[in-house]
Design a protein around this motif. Sequence first.
Motif, PDB file in Angstrom:
ATOM      1  N   ARG A 167       0.642  22.114  -7.346  1.00 59.24           N
ATOM      2  CA  ARG A 167       2.227  22.234  -7.162  1.00 59.24           C
ATOM      3  C   ARG A 167       2.905  22.885  -8.078  1.00 59.24           C
ATOM      4  O   ARG A 167       2.413  22.975  -9.444  1.00 59.24           O
ATOM      5  CB  ARG A 167       2.900  20.826  -7.101  1.00 59.24           C
ATOM      6  CG  ARG A 167       4.324  20.788  -7.164  1.00 59.24           C
ATOM      7  CD  ARG A 167       4.783  19.430  -6.491  1.00 59.24           C
ATOM      8  NE  ARG A 167       5.638  18.605  -7.366  1.00 59.24           N
ATOM      9  CZ  ARG A 167       6.730  19.036  -7.599  1.00 59.24           C
ATOM     10  NH1 ARG A 167       7.560  19.775  -7.015  1.00 59.24           N
ATOM     11  NH2 ARG A 167       7.500  18.029  -8.549  1.00 59.24           N
ATOM     12  N   ASN A 181      -8.118   7.991  -5.864  1.00 61.43           N
ATOM     13  CA  ASN A 181      -6.852   8.623  -5.470  1.00 61.43           C
ATOM     14  C   ASN A 181      -6.455   9.798  -6.276  1.00 61.43           C
ATOM     15  O   ASN A 181      -6.056   9.767  -7.393  1.00 61.43           O
ATOM     16  CB  ASN A 181      -5.595   7.563  -5.374  1.00 61.43           C
ATOM     17  CG  ASN A 181      -4.440   7.903  -4.609  1.00 61.43           C
ATOM     18  OD1 ASN A 181      -4.650   9.203  -4.013  1.00 61.43           O
ATOM     19  ND2 ASN A 181      -3.445   7.394  -4.702  1.00 61.43           N
ATOM     20  N   SER A 213     -11.570  19.456  -2.613  1.00 62.33           N
ATOM     21  CA  SER A 213     -10.201  20.138  -2.440  1.00 62.33           C
ATOM     22  C   SER A 213      -9.253  19.652  -3.722  1.00 62.33           C
ATOM     23  O   SER A 213      -9.646  18.758  -4.351  1.00 62.33           O
ATOM     24  CB  SER A 213      -9.733  19.898  -0.898  1.00 62.33           C
ATOM     25  OG  SER A 213      -9.373  18.517  -1.078  1.00 62.33           O
ATOM     26  N   THR A 227      11.296  16.185  -8.168  1.00 59.21           N
ATOM     27  CA  THR A 227      11.089  15.133  -7.190  1.00 59.21           C
ATOM     28  C   THR A 227      11.172  13.806  -7.760  1.00 59.21           C
ATOM     29  O   THR A 227      11.950  13.024  -7.579  1.00 59.21           O
ATOM     30  CB  THR A 227       9.670  15.301  -6.492  1.00 59.21           C
ATOM     31  OG1 THR A 227       8.600  15.277  -7.520  1.00 59.21           O
ATOM     32  CG2 THR A 227       9.510  16.757  -5.829  1.00 59.21           C
ATOM     33  N   HIS A 236      -0.453  20.554 -11.801  1.00 60.82           N
ATOM     34  CA  HIS A 236       1.089  21.355 -11.591  1.00 60.82           C
ATOM     35  C   HIS A 236       0.908  22.640 -12.510  1.00 60.82           C
ATOM     36  O   HIS A 236       0.419  22.827 -13.523  1.00 60.82           O
ATOM     37  CB  HIS A 236       2.133  20.589 -12.515  1.00 60.82           C
ATOM     38  CG  HIS A 236       2.399  19.275 -11.750  1.00 60.82           C
ATOM     39  ND1 HIS A 236       1.482  18.352 -11.620  1.00 60.82           N
ATOM     40  CD2 HIS A 236       3.511  19.084 -10.935  1.00 60.82           C
ATOM     41  CE1 HIS A 236       2.068  17.427 -10.636  1.00 60.82           C
ATOM     42  NE2 HIS A 236       3.092  17.735 -10.344  1.00 60.82           N
ATOM     43  N   GLY A 279      -4.029   8.536  -0.867  1.00 61.55           N
ATOM     44  CA  GLY A 279      -2.886   8.069  -0.989  1.00 61.55           C
ATOM     45  C   GLY A 279      -2.475   7.243   0.096  1.00 61.55           C
ATOM     46  O   GLY A 279      -1.420   6.315  -0.180  1.00 61.55           O
ATOM     47  N   ARG A 330       1.790  14.211   3.632  1.00 62.63           N
ATOM     48  CA  ARG A 330       2.959  13.316   2.983  1.00 62.63           C
ATOM     49  C   ARG A 330       4.173  13.917   2.885  1.00 62.63           C
ATOM     50  O   ARG A 330       4.391  15.062   2.454  1.00 62.63           O
ATOM     51  CB  ARG A 330       2.799  12.996   1.574  1.00 62.63           C
ATOM     52  CG  ARG A 330       4.027  11.938   1.019  1.00 62.63           C
ATOM     53  CD  ARG A 330       3.587  11.636  -0.512  1.00 62.63           C
ATOM     54  NE  ARG A 330       3.751  12.778  -1.348  1.00 62.63           N
ATOM     55  CZ  ARG A 330       3.450  13.005  -2.857  1.00 62.63           C
ATOM     56  NH1 ARG A 330       2.945  11.859  -3.234  1.00 62.63           N
ATOM     57  NH2 ARG A 330       3.519  13.882  -3.484  1.00 62.63           N
ATOM     58  N   ARG A 370      -4.377   2.998 -11.579  1.00 61.98           N
ATOM     59  CA  ARG A 370      -4.710   3.955 -10.199  1.00 61.98           C
ATOM     60  C   ARG A 370      -5.857   3.823  -9.792  1.00 61.98           C
ATOM     61  O   ARG A 370      -6.948   3.827 -10.585  1.00 61.98           O
ATOM     62  CB  ARG A 370      -4.326   5.266 -10.557  1.00 61.98           C
ATOM     63  CG  ARG A 370      -4.237   6.208  -9.329  1.00 61.98           C
ATOM     64  CD  ARG A 370      -3.555   7.708  -9.594  1.00 61.98           C
ATOM     65  NE  ARG A 370      -3.576   8.604  -8.629  1.00 61.98           N
ATOM     66  CZ  ARG A 370      -2.665   8.987  -7.876  1.00 61.98           C
ATOM     67  NH1 ARG A 370      -1.571   8.270  -7.861  1.00 61.98           N
ATOM     68  NH2 ARG A 370      -2.831   9.908  -6.976  1.00 61.98           N
ATOM     69  N   SER A 399      -5.723  11.797   3.261  1.00 56.34           N
ATOM     70  CA  SER A 399      -5.199  11.755   1.773  1.00 56.34           C
ATOM     71  C   SER A 399      -5.396  10.347   1.321  1.00 56.34           C
ATOM     72  O   SER A 399      -4.909   9.363   1.997  1.00 56.34           O
ATOM     73  CB  SER A 399      -3.700  12.110   1.974  1.00 56.34           C
ATOM     74  OG  SER A 399      -3.245  12.071   0.697  1.00 56.34           O
ATOM     75  N   SER A 451       2.651  10.512  -9.923  1.00 57.39           N
ATOM     76  CA  SER A 451       4.002   9.985 -10.384  1.00 57.39           C
ATOM     77  C   SER A 451       3.988   9.048 -11.476  1.00 57.39           C
ATOM     78  O   SER A 451       2.770   8.125 -11.702  1.00 57.39           O
ATOM     79  CB  SER A 451       4.630   9.254  -9.065  1.00 57.39           C
ATOM     80  OG  SER A 451       3.608   8.562  -8.601  1.00 57.39           O
ATOM     81  N   GLU A 496       8.882  12.029  -3.636  1.00 61.17           N
ATOM     82  CA  GLU A 496       7.884  12.795  -4.022  1.00 61.17           C
ATOM     83  C   GLU A 496       7.655  14.188  -3.024  1.00 61.17           C
ATOM     84  O   GLU A 496       7.991  14.287  -1.836  1.00 61.17           O
ATOM     85  CB  GLU A 496       6.332  12.336  -4.082  1.00 61.17           C
ATOM     86  CG  GLU A 496       6.144  10.777  -5.090  1.00 61.17           C
ATOM     87  CD  GLU A 496       6.834   9.826  -4.218  1.00 61.17           C
ATOM     88  OE1 GLU A 496       7.410   9.929  -3.028  1.00 61.17           O
ATOM     89  OE2 GLU A 496       6.632   8.631  -4.523  1.00 61.17           O
ATOM     90  N   SER A 497       6.568  15.142  -3.597  1.00 59.70           N
ATOM     91  CA  SER A 497       6.626  16.472  -3.059  1.00 59.70           C
ATOM     92  C   SER A 497       5.989  16.416  -1.648  1.00 59.70           C
ATOM     93  O   SER A 497       5.295  15.355  -1.197  1.00 59.70           O
ATOM     94  CB  SER A 497       5.839  17.341  -3.812  1.00 59.70           C
ATOM     95  OG  SER A 497       4.528  16.965  -3.885  1.00 59.70           O
TER      96      SER A 497
END
Length: 344
Positions: free
Chosen positions: A120, A61, A116, A34, A66, A229, A194, A57, A227, A142, A179-180
Amino acid sequence: METLRLDPKKDAAAVRTAAGIIKRGGLVAMPTETVYGLAANAFDEAAVENIFRAKGRPQDNPLIVHIADIAMLDELCTDISDMARNIARAFWPGPLTVILKKRPVIPDVVTCGLDSVGIRFPSNKTAQALILEAGLPLAAPSANTSGKPSPTCAAHVLLDMDGRIDAVLDGGECEIGVESTVLNLTGDVPVILRPGGVTLEMIKKIAPEARAADFNRTPDAGERVLSPGMKYRHYAPKAPVTLITGGAADAARYIEAHADKAGLGIMCFDECEAVFRPLTPYIHTYGRRDDLLSQSSHIFSALRAFDSEPVKRIFVYATGDTRGLGMAINNRLSKAAGFDIVNL
Ligand code: TXA
Ligand code: MG
Protein backbone atom coordinates in the motif's frame (compact mmCIF):
# COMPACT_ATOMS: atom_id res chain seq x y z
CA MET A 1 9.29 0.39 27.78
CA GLU A 2 8.23 4.01 27.68
CA THR A 3 6.26 4.96 24.57
CA LEU A 4 7.43 8.29 23.12
CA ARG A 5 4.75 10.73 21.93
CA LEU A 6 5.97 12.47 18.79
CA ASP A 7 3.96 15.34 17.34
CA PRO A 8 5.17 16.79 14.03
CA LYS A 9 3.06 19.92 14.63
CA LYS A 10 5.06 20.74 17.79
CA ASP A 11 8.40 19.12 17.05
CA ALA A 12 10.17 19.62 13.71
CA ALA A 13 12.34 16.55 14.39
CA ALA A 14 9.41 14.20 15.13
CA VAL A 15 9.49 12.31 11.82
CA ARG A 16 13.31 12.07 11.89
CA THR A 17 13.19 10.67 15.42
CA ALA A 18 10.55 8.14 14.41
CA ALA A 19 12.56 7.10 11.33
CA GLY A 20 15.63 6.60 13.54
CA ILE A 21 13.62 4.26 15.78
CA ILE A 22 12.47 2.28 12.73
CA LYS A 23 16.04 2.01 11.38
CA ARG A 24 17.21 0.68 14.76
CA GLY A 25 14.55 -2.06 14.67
CA GLY A 26 11.89 -0.38 16.81
CA LEU A 27 8.12 -0.06 16.46
CA VAL A 28 6.39 3.24 15.64
CA ALA A 29 2.64 3.79 15.33
CA MET A 30 2.05 6.05 12.35
CA PRO A 31 -1.00 7.93 11.11
CA THR A 32 -2.45 7.06 7.71
CA GLU A 33 -5.60 8.31 5.94
CA THR A 34 -7.36 5.05 6.91
CA VAL A 35 -6.33 4.07 10.45
CA TYR A 36 -3.10 4.20 12.49
CA GLY A 37 -0.57 1.52 11.56
CA LEU A 38 2.04 -0.15 13.77
CA ALA A 39 5.15 0.15 11.63
CA ALA A 40 8.51 -1.59 11.50
CA ASN A 41 11.23 -2.07 8.89
CA ALA A 42 9.71 -4.73 6.60
CA PHE A 43 13.20 -6.21 5.98
CA ASP A 44 13.95 -6.66 9.71
CA GLU A 45 12.58 -10.05 10.81
CA ALA A 46 13.03 -9.44 14.53
CA ALA A 47 11.26 -6.08 14.34
CA VAL A 48 8.37 -7.62 12.40
CA GLU A 49 8.09 -10.41 14.99
CA ASN A 50 7.75 -7.70 17.63
CA ILE A 51 4.72 -6.29 15.80
CA PHE A 52 2.92 -9.62 16.20
CA ARG A 53 3.92 -9.69 19.88
CA ALA A 54 2.77 -6.13 20.63
CA LYS A 55 -0.63 -6.72 19.01
CA GLY A 56 -1.17 -10.29 20.19
CA ARG A 57 -1.74 -11.01 16.49
CA PRO A 58 -2.25 -14.58 15.27
CA GLN A 59 0.91 -15.86 13.55
CA ASP A 60 -0.93 -16.66 10.32
CA ASN A 61 -2.31 -13.20 9.58
CA PRO A 62 0.06 -11.42 7.15
CA LEU A 63 1.05 -7.75 7.27
CA ILE A 64 0.74 -5.02 4.65
CA VAL A 65 3.96 -3.38 3.40
CA HIS A 66 3.79 0.40 3.00
CA ILE A 67 5.72 2.28 0.33
CA ALA A 68 5.98 5.96 -0.63
CA ASP A 69 7.11 5.69 -4.22
CA ILE A 70 5.35 3.62 -6.88
CA ALA A 71 8.77 2.46 -8.17
CA MET A 72 9.21 0.46 -4.95
CA LEU A 73 6.49 -1.90 -6.17
CA ASP A 74 8.87 -3.61 -8.61
CA GLU A 75 11.51 -4.08 -5.91
CA LEU A 76 9.06 -5.96 -3.69
CA CYS A 77 6.78 -7.78 -6.17
CA THR A 78 6.93 -9.71 -9.40
CA ASP A 79 4.45 -10.85 -12.10
CA ILE A 80 2.77 -7.43 -12.11
CA SER A 81 0.21 -7.31 -14.93
CA ASP A 82 -0.60 -4.15 -16.89
CA MET A 83 -3.98 -4.16 -15.25
CA ALA A 84 -2.36 -4.26 -11.80
CA ARG A 85 -0.16 -1.32 -12.76
CA ASN A 86 -3.14 0.64 -14.06
CA ILE A 87 -5.02 0.04 -10.82
CA ALA A 88 -2.06 1.07 -8.67
CA ARG A 89 -1.54 4.20 -10.78
CA ALA A 90 -5.22 5.12 -10.58
CA PHE A 91 -5.63 4.83 -6.81
CA TRP A 92 -2.20 5.46 -5.28
CA PRO A 93 -1.41 7.17 -3.12
CA GLY A 94 -4.59 6.20 -1.32
CA PRO A 95 -6.60 3.64 0.66
CA LEU A 96 -5.85 0.62 -1.54
CA THR A 97 -3.72 -2.44 -0.75
CA VAL A 98 -2.86 -4.68 -3.69
CA ILE A 99 -1.96 -8.35 -3.25
CA LEU A 100 0.77 -9.42 -5.67
CA LYS A 101 3.36 -12.16 -5.92
CA LYS A 102 6.21 -11.31 -3.56
CA ARG A 103 9.91 -11.23 -4.28
CA PRO A 104 12.27 -13.08 -1.91
CA VAL A 105 13.48 -9.77 -0.35
CA ILE A 106 10.31 -9.76 1.73
CA PRO A 107 10.85 -12.02 4.73
CA ASP A 108 8.36 -14.81 5.37
CA VAL A 109 7.43 -13.36 8.77
CA VAL A 110 5.75 -10.45 6.96
CA THR A 111 3.58 -12.66 4.75
CA CYS A 112 3.27 -15.58 7.17
CA GLY A 113 4.81 -17.83 4.57
CA LEU A 114 2.42 -16.86 1.73
CA ASP A 115 3.98 -16.30 -1.70
CA SER A 116 1.97 -13.08 -2.07
CA VAL A 117 2.25 -9.75 -0.27
CA GLY A 118 -0.05 -6.78 0.33
CA ILE A 119 1.43 -3.44 -0.75
CA ARG A 120 0.00 0.00 0.00
CA PHE A 121 1.10 3.56 -0.82
CA PRO A 122 -0.72 5.74 1.71
CA SER A 123 -1.70 9.32 0.88
CA ASN A 124 -1.13 10.60 4.43
CA LYS A 125 1.80 13.04 4.29
CA THR A 126 3.24 12.08 7.68
CA ALA A 127 3.23 8.40 6.71
CA GLN A 128 4.94 9.23 3.42
CA ALA A 129 7.53 11.37 5.21
CA LEU A 130 8.28 8.56 7.67
CA ILE A 131 8.71 5.95 4.91
CA LEU A 132 10.95 8.26 2.85
CA GLU A 133 13.03 9.40 5.87
CA ALA A 134 13.55 5.77 6.94
CA GLY A 135 14.30 4.87 3.32
CA LEU A 136 12.59 1.52 3.88
CA PRO A 137 9.30 -0.19 3.15
CA LEU A 138 7.32 -0.42 6.39
CA ALA A 139 5.35 -3.47 7.45
CA ALA A 140 2.33 -2.20 9.35
CA PRO A 141 -0.93 -3.73 10.52
CA SER A 142 -3.54 -1.55 12.20
CA ALA A 143 -2.14 -0.36 15.55
CA ASN A 144 -4.80 -1.93 17.79
CA THR A 145 -4.66 -4.95 20.07
CA SER A 146 -5.77 -7.88 17.91
CA GLY A 147 -9.58 -8.06 17.80
CA LYS A 148 -10.21 -4.46 18.94
CA PRO A 149 -11.48 -1.67 16.68
CA SER A 150 -8.65 -0.08 14.67
CA PRO A 151 -7.29 3.19 16.12
CA THR A 152 -8.24 6.41 14.33
CA CYS A 153 -6.32 8.82 16.61
CA ALA A 154 -3.12 8.70 18.66
CA ALA A 155 -5.06 8.44 21.95
CA HIS A 156 -6.68 5.19 20.76
CA VAL A 157 -3.27 3.80 19.82
CA LEU A 158 -2.04 4.54 23.33
CA LEU A 159 -5.06 2.88 24.96
CA ASP A 160 -3.92 -0.39 23.37
CA MET A 161 -0.17 0.05 22.91
CA ASP A 162 1.19 2.36 25.64
CA GLY A 163 4.32 0.70 27.06
CA ARG A 164 4.38 -1.93 24.30
CA ILE A 165 5.85 0.13 21.42
CA ASP A 166 8.67 2.66 21.07
CA ALA A 167 6.69 5.65 19.82
CA VAL A 168 3.49 7.02 18.38
CA LEU A 169 3.63 9.69 15.71
CA ASP A 170 0.57 11.88 16.24
CA GLY A 171 -1.07 12.89 12.97
CA GLY A 172 -4.48 13.81 14.37
CA GLU A 173 -7.64 11.98 13.31
CA CYS A 174 -7.75 9.67 10.28
CA GLU A 175 -10.02 10.97 7.50
CA ILE A 176 -11.42 7.70 6.21
CA GLY A 177 -11.46 5.77 9.47
CA VAL A 178 -11.79 2.25 8.05
CA GLU A 179 -8.85 0.21 6.75
CA SER A 180 -7.80 0.15 3.11
CA THR A 181 -9.48 -1.87 0.40
CA VAL A 182 -7.54 -5.14 0.01
CA LEU A 183 -7.56 -6.15 -3.65
CA ASN A 184 -6.19 -9.48 -4.81
CA LEU A 185 -4.37 -8.99 -8.12
CA THR A 186 -2.69 -12.39 -8.28
CA GLY A 187 -5.49 -13.92 -10.39
CA ASP A 188 -7.09 -13.04 -13.73
CA VAL A 189 -9.86 -11.02 -12.14
CA PRO A 190 -9.32 -8.44 -9.38
CA VAL A 191 -11.13 -9.53 -6.22
CA ILE A 192 -11.81 -7.31 -3.22
CA LEU A 193 -10.93 -9.29 -0.10
CA ARG A 194 -11.71 -6.41 2.27
CA PRO A 195 -13.79 -3.38 1.23
CA GLY A 196 -12.48 0.11 1.98
CA GLY A 197 -12.16 3.66 0.75
CA VAL A 198 -11.42 2.63 -2.85
CA THR A 199 -14.80 1.17 -3.76
CA LEU A 200 -15.83 -1.67 -6.10
CA GLU A 201 -17.50 0.92 -8.34
CA MET A 202 -14.22 2.87 -8.60
CA ILE A 203 -12.17 -0.26 -9.39
CA LYS A 204 -14.69 -1.37 -12.03
CA LYS A 205 -13.97 1.80 -13.97
CA ILE A 206 -10.43 0.46 -14.54
CA ALA A 207 -11.24 -3.29 -14.51
CA PRO A 208 -14.96 -3.90 -15.25
CA GLU A 209 -14.67 -7.59 -14.34
CA ALA A 210 -13.58 -6.81 -10.75
CA ARG A 211 -15.73 -8.35 -8.02
CA ALA A 212 -16.06 -8.54 -4.26
CA ALA A 213 -15.34 -11.74 -2.31
CA ASP A 214 -17.95 -13.19 0.02
CA PHE A 215 -16.55 -11.46 3.10
CA ASN A 216 -19.71 -10.81 5.09
CA ARG A 217 -19.82 -14.08 6.97
CA THR A 218 -17.72 -16.06 9.44
CA PRO A 219 -15.77 -18.76 7.58
CA ASP A 220 -16.36 -22.35 8.75
CA ALA A 221 -13.73 -23.98 10.96
CA GLY A 222 -10.88 -25.26 8.80
CA GLU A 223 -12.20 -23.49 5.68
CA ARG A 224 -9.45 -22.22 3.37
CA VAL A 225 -9.81 -18.44 3.26
CA LEU A 226 -8.44 -16.07 0.63
CA SER A 227 -7.35 -13.54 3.22
CA PRO A 228 -6.34 -14.84 6.64
CA GLY A 229 -7.78 -11.71 8.29
CA MET A 230 -11.27 -12.85 7.24
CA LYS A 231 -11.45 -15.57 9.84
CA TYR A 232 -10.80 -13.58 13.00
CA ARG A 233 -13.25 -11.71 15.24
CA HIS A 234 -12.77 -8.01 14.61
CA TYR A 235 -13.59 -4.51 15.68
CA ALA A 236 -15.29 -5.73 18.82
CA PRO A 237 -16.02 -3.53 21.81
CA LYS A 238 -16.31 -5.35 25.18
CA ALA A 239 -20.11 -5.67 25.01
CA PRO A 240 -21.79 -7.79 22.30
CA VAL A 241 -23.10 -5.88 19.29
CA THR A 242 -26.27 -6.36 17.22
CA LEU A 243 -26.64 -4.59 13.88
CA ILE A 244 -30.16 -3.36 13.13
CA THR A 245 -31.49 -1.96 9.85
CA GLY A 246 -34.86 -0.56 8.76
CA GLY A 247 -36.77 2.56 9.83
CA ALA A 248 -35.42 4.32 12.92
CA ALA A 249 -38.73 4.29 14.80
CA ASP A 250 -39.18 0.56 14.06
CA ALA A 251 -35.63 -0.10 15.26
CA ALA A 252 -36.31 1.79 18.51
CA ARG A 253 -39.49 -0.27 19.09
CA TYR A 254 -37.63 -3.52 18.37
CA ILE A 255 -34.82 -2.64 20.78
CA GLU A 256 -37.30 -1.66 23.50
CA ALA A 257 -39.12 -4.97 23.10
CA HIS A 258 -36.03 -7.18 22.91
CA ALA A 259 -33.34 -5.65 25.13
CA ASP A 260 -32.83 -4.75 28.75
CA LYS A 261 -32.75 -0.96 29.18
CA ALA A 262 -30.10 -1.24 31.88
CA GLY A 263 -26.68 -1.28 30.23
CA LEU A 264 -28.06 -0.62 26.76
CA GLY A 265 -25.80 1.15 24.28
CA ILE A 266 -26.94 2.53 20.93
CA MET A 267 -24.95 3.77 17.94
CA CYS A 268 -26.95 5.66 15.33
CA PHE A 269 -26.95 8.47 12.77
CA ASP A 270 -26.79 12.07 14.07
CA GLU A 271 -30.36 12.86 13.04
CA CYS A 272 -31.79 9.73 14.73
CA GLU A 273 -30.48 10.45 18.20
CA ALA A 274 -33.83 11.84 19.43
CA VAL A 275 -35.61 8.63 18.37
CA PHE A 276 -33.33 6.44 20.51
CA ARG A 277 -32.72 8.88 23.38
CA PRO A 278 -35.73 7.67 25.47
CA LEU A 279 -34.15 4.18 25.60
CA THR A 280 -30.75 4.96 27.11
CA PRO A 281 -28.23 7.69 27.94
CA TYR A 282 -25.44 5.66 26.28
CA ILE A 283 -25.78 6.82 22.68
CA HIS A 284 -22.96 7.50 20.22
CA THR A 285 -23.63 8.98 16.82
CA TYR A 286 -21.44 8.28 13.80
CA GLY A 287 -22.44 10.82 11.17
CA ARG A 288 -25.46 11.68 9.07
CA ARG A 289 -27.36 8.98 7.17
CA ASP A 290 -26.42 10.52 3.81
CA ASP A 291 -22.76 11.17 4.64
CA LEU A 292 -20.85 7.91 4.20
CA LEU A 293 -17.39 9.41 4.76
CA SER A 294 -18.47 10.90 8.06
CA GLN A 295 -19.84 7.48 9.07
CA SER A 296 -16.71 5.56 8.11
CA SER A 297 -14.49 8.02 9.94
CA HIS A 298 -16.48 7.67 13.19
CA ILE A 299 -17.30 3.93 13.30
CA PHE A 300 -14.31 2.82 15.35
CA SER A 301 -14.24 5.76 17.76
CA ALA A 302 -17.96 5.29 18.43
CA LEU A 303 -17.52 1.53 19.03
CA ARG A 304 -14.59 2.21 21.36
CA ALA A 305 -16.55 4.83 23.33
CA PHE A 306 -18.80 2.10 24.81
CA ASP A 307 -15.79 0.46 26.47
CA SER A 308 -15.59 3.26 29.05
CA GLU A 309 -19.31 3.09 29.86
CA PRO A 310 -21.38 0.56 31.89
CA VAL A 311 -22.78 -0.90 28.69
CA LYS A 312 -23.64 -4.63 28.43
CA ARG A 313 -25.33 -4.82 25.02
CA ILE A 314 -24.95 -2.57 21.98
CA PHE A 315 -27.31 -2.01 19.06
CA VAL A 316 -25.87 -0.33 15.98
CA TYR A 317 -28.48 1.26 13.74
CA ALA A 318 -27.43 1.32 10.07
CA THR A 319 -28.85 1.28 6.54
CA GLY A 320 -27.21 -1.96 5.40
CA ASP A 321 -26.66 -0.25 2.02
CA THR A 322 -23.57 -1.64 0.31
CA ARG A 323 -23.17 0.87 -2.51
CA GLY A 324 -19.89 2.81 -2.67
CA LEU A 325 -18.23 3.29 0.70
CA GLY A 326 -21.35 1.63 2.18
CA MET A 327 -19.77 -1.75 1.40
CA ALA A 328 -16.92 -1.05 3.82
CA ILE A 329 -19.17 0.48 6.47
CA ASN A 330 -21.59 -2.45 6.33
CA ASN A 331 -18.70 -4.94 6.46
CA ARG A 332 -17.05 -3.40 9.55
CA LEU A 333 -20.37 -3.07 11.39
CA SER A 334 -21.38 -6.64 10.46
CA LYS A 335 -18.04 -7.95 11.72
CA ALA A 336 -18.23 -5.90 14.92
CA ALA A 337 -21.62 -7.58 15.43
CA GLY A 338 -20.19 -11.04 14.74
CA PHE A 339 -22.88 -11.13 11.99
CA ASP A 340 -25.71 -10.82 14.53
CA ILE A 341 -27.96 -8.75 12.26
CA VAL A 342 -31.65 -7.82 12.49
CA ASN A 343 -33.13 -6.55 9.21
CA LEU A 344 -36.53 -5.00 9.94
O1 TXA B 1 -5.61 0.73 5.93
C1 TXA B 1 -4.92 -0.25 6.19
O2 TXA B 1 -4.82 -1.21 5.42
C2 TXA B 1 -4.18 -0.28 7.52
C3 TXA B 1 -3.14 0.84 7.49
C4 TXA B 1 -2.25 0.83 8.68
O3 TXA B 1 -2.42 0.77 6.30
N1 TXA B 1 -3.59 -1.56 7.74
C5 TXA B 1 -4.30 -2.65 8.06
O4 TXA B 1 -3.55 -3.78 8.27
O5 TXA B 1 -5.51 -2.64 8.15
P1 TXA B 1 -4.14 -5.08 8.95
O6 TXA B 1 -2.94 -5.94 9.17
O7 TXA B 1 -4.92 -4.73 10.14
O8 TXA B 1 -5.01 -5.76 7.85
C6 TXA B 1 -4.39 -6.35 6.72
C7 TXA B 1 -5.34 -7.28 6.03
C8 TXA B 1 -5.59 -8.52 6.85
O9 TXA B 1 -6.96 -8.87 6.73
C9 TXA B 1 -4.71 -9.55 6.16
O10 TXA B 1 -5.19 -10.85 6.32
C10 TXA B 1 -4.77 -9.09 4.71
O11 TXA B 1 -4.78 -7.69 4.79
N2 TXA B 1 -3.58 -9.50 3.95
C11 TXA B 1 -2.31 -9.08 4.11
N3 TXA B 1 -1.47 -9.72 3.27
C12 TXA B 1 -2.24 -10.56 2.55
C13 TXA B 1 -1.95 -11.51 1.51
N4 TXA B 1 -0.73 -11.71 1.05
N5 TXA B 1 -3.00 -12.21 1.01
C14 TXA B 1 -4.25 -12.00 1.45
N6 TXA B 1 -4.57 -11.12 2.42
C15 TXA B 1 -3.58 -10.42 2.98
MG1 MG C 1 -6.27 -4.82 11.63
